[in-house]
Design a protein around this motif. Structure first.
Motif, PDB file in Angstrom:
ATOM      1  N   SER A 279      23.326 103.654  44.131  1.00 51.93           N
ATOM      2  CA  SER A 279      24.552 103.374  43.370  1.00 51.93           C
ATOM      3  C   SER A 279      25.827 103.871  44.047  1.00 51.93           C
ATOM      4  O   SER A 279      26.917 103.747  43.483  1.00 51.93           O
ATOM      5  N   ALA A 280      25.716 104.425  45.249  1.00 49.65           N
ATOM      6  CA  ALA A 280      26.902 104.860  45.993  1.00 49.65           C
ATOM      7  C   ALA A 280      27.272 103.782  47.000  1.00 49.65           C
ATOM      8  O   ALA A 280      26.438 103.378  47.827  1.00 49.65           O
ATOM      9  N   GLN A 281      28.520 103.301  46.934  1.00 52.54           N
ATOM     10  CA  GLN A 281      28.989 102.257  47.841  1.00 52.54           C
ATOM     11  C   GLN A 281      29.538 102.929  49.103  1.00 52.54           C
ATOM     12  O   GLN A 281      30.672 103.385  49.149  1.00 52.54           O
ATOM     13  N   LEU A 282      28.713 102.969  50.152  1.00 57.11           N
ATOM     14  CA  LEU A 282      29.093 103.648  51.386  1.00 57.11           C
ATOM     15  C   LEU A 282      29.870 102.745  52.339  1.00 57.11           C
ATOM     16  O   LEU A 282      30.567 103.235  53.224  1.00 57.11           O
ATOM     17  N   LEU A 283      29.715 101.453  52.170  1.00 60.05           N
ATOM     18  CA  LEU A 283      30.333 100.473  53.055  1.00 60.05           C
ATOM     19  C   LEU A 283      30.920  99.366  52.191  1.00 60.05           C
ATOM     20  O   LEU A 283      30.243  98.881  51.280  1.00 60.05           O
ATOM     21  N   PRO A 284      32.158  98.955  52.406  1.00 56.49           N
ATOM     22  CA  PRO A 284      32.730  97.893  51.565  1.00 56.49           C
ATOM     23  C   PRO A 284      31.896  96.623  51.613  1.00 56.49           C
ATOM     24  O   PRO A 284      31.390  96.232  52.681  1.00 56.49           O
ATOM     25  N   THR A 285      31.752  95.967  50.480  1.00 51.22           N
ATOM     26  CA  THR A 285      30.993  94.718  50.452  1.00 51.22           C
ATOM     27  C   THR A 285      31.638  93.667  51.340  1.00 51.22           C
ATOM     28  O   THR A 285      30.951  92.782  51.859  1.00 51.22           O
ATOM     29  N   SER A 286      32.942  93.765  51.532  1.00 53.52           N
ATOM     30  CA  SER A 286      33.614  92.812  52.419  1.00 53.52           C
ATOM     31  C   SER A 286      33.098  92.929  53.848  1.00 53.52           C
ATOM     32  O   SER A 286      33.057  91.940  54.590  1.00 53.52           O
ATOM     33  N   TRP A 287      32.699  94.143  54.235  1.00 54.77           N
ATOM     34  CA  TRP A 287      32.195  94.315  55.599  1.00 54.77           C
ATOM     35  C   TRP A 287      30.790  93.731  55.745  1.00 54.77           C
ATOM     36  O   TRP A 287      30.477  93.087  56.754  1.00 54.77           O
ATOM     37  N   THR A 288      29.934  93.948  54.768  1.00 55.49           N
ATOM     38  CA  THR A 288      28.597  93.351  54.875  1.00 55.49           C
ATOM     39  C   THR A 288      28.689  91.833  54.820  1.00 55.49           C
ATOM     40  O   THR A 288      27.906  91.140  55.475  1.00 55.49           O
TER      41      THR A 288
END
Length: 377
Positions: A279-288
């Protein structure tokens, strides 16, 4: 049909030569028996899953598989290891390291340390009028920098003339980034796809120089290692991950990260979950999304990830387009290293081993069959 040759990574020139058709490197002593664990409640059924995994280890056309780990819905449902290997065996990434490098670049972009579409901050290219000054991080990540890099020996060239061999084992090995960054352009940046391990080493150097101004190899190594561990490996629980560095302190981010099959599966799951873990967002979803989006010059290549899409005419196919969903993506490495993710199936498959690059079609086909026995979400 000859397959696309994925780049090299090893710790000695003898391994390099062995991987190209000579004798195989010695296997570890068979102190560990073969290991197989499959969940009783695996979605395809325990028997069916076991029989679909078996060819990786028992069919001569698919050997030598050393490890298989399958995660479905966020948990390990199956793993199998060849004799001499087990859950604690660190195995080399080869070019799967490129996807790790791209992930770390994304974290630096998120931290405001780098900008995707700005000119890449490479001092070697900063002289007035240098056309390389226009190369962006995006173009490096898409393998479209235009730099004159020759990944593999072709035609009449000997193996020691290829850039990958030279920068890892010969005249470039002391400072891989300097070797890669000194090459001239052979095409306008952004116009031409050319797969290049040298490009990923440039990205590793950019990250290191962003973290420290020091030229001391120990300081450089420690700065990059601390960032990689603190931002990626430790939060994901990839406690076995060990990157290698050259003597200048540059991480060999194109070819050499060692980790267990279970930890490679954690990396695949991290990308499947769009950069989040527990549940921790370590990397922006825009990057993936960027990593999984086709580049302009090759639909089957994203931001240092391979995509399950057909390549342009004249280029060898990678993965298995038409046999599994088009949103399947993978980190791939020389000699048959795979971290394959199917978002629709909530599935991550890791296959590690040693299979010549022109003999990977049966493995690709079996991975496609393995995906197909799992239900779509």
């Amino acid at each position: 049909m000859p397959r696309y040759k994925l780049p090299l990574g090893a710790t000695a020139i003898s391994l390099l030569l062995a991987s190209c058709g000579g004798e195989a490197e010695p296997k570890p002593a068979d102190t560990l028996p073969a290991i197989e664990n499959i969940a009783d409640d695996a979605a395809p059924g325990k028997t069916r899953l076991a029989s679909t995994i078996a060819p990786f280890f028992e069919d001569p056309a698919l050997e030598e598989t050393r490890a298989i780990v399958i995660m479905h819905g966020g948990r390990v449902v199956a793993e199998r290891y060849a004799p001499g290997y087990g859950p604690d065996s660190r195995l080399i990434s080869w070019s799967m390291a490129k996807s790790v490098t791209a992930t770390l670049i994304g974290m630096m972009v998120a931290d405001g340390l780098l900008v995707l579409d700005d000119p890449a901050p490479v001092p070697e290219w900063s002289s007035p009028g240098d056309p390389r000054a226009k190369i962006t991080l995006r173009q490096l990540l898409h393998m479209s920098s235009g730099l004159d890099h020759t990944e593999m020996a072709e035609g009449d060239k000997a193996i020691y003339e290829a850039d990958t061999t030279r920068l890892l084992f010969l005249d470039g090995r002391e400072n891989v980034a300097r070797y890669a960054e000194k090459r001239n352009l052979e095409a306008e940046p952004g116009r031409h796809f050319e797969y290049s391990t040298a490009t990923s080493h440039i990205l590793a150097d950019i990250m290191t120089r962003t973290l420290t101004d020091s030229s001391d190899p120990v300081v450089r190594r420690n700065a990059m290692l601390e960032y990689a561990r603190g931002r990626l490996f430790e939060p994901l629980g990839m406690t076995s991950a060990v990157p290698e560095f050259d003597r200048s302190g540059t991480m060999l981010g194109g070819s050499m990260i060692h980790a267990t099959a279970r930890d490679w599966a954690k990396f695949g799951e991290f990308l499947r979950n769009n950069g989040s873990v527990r549940s921790a967002q370590l990397l922006p979803t825009s990057w993936t999304r960027f990593m999984k989006m086709s580049s302009a010059n090759d639909p089957a290549y994203g931001g240092h990830l391979w995509l399950n899409k057909r390549r342009p005419e004249g280029r060898d196919q990678v993965l298995f387009p038409g046999k599994a969903p088009s949103d399947v993506f993978a980190a791939l490495g020389h000699l048959g290293q795979f971290v394959v993710v199917s978002p629709q199936h909530r599935l991550t498959i890791v296959r590690l081993g040693k299979t010549q690059d022109d003999q990977l079609d049966p493995i690709n086909d079996q991975i496609a069959k393995l995906i197909a026995i799992f239900p779509k979400s």
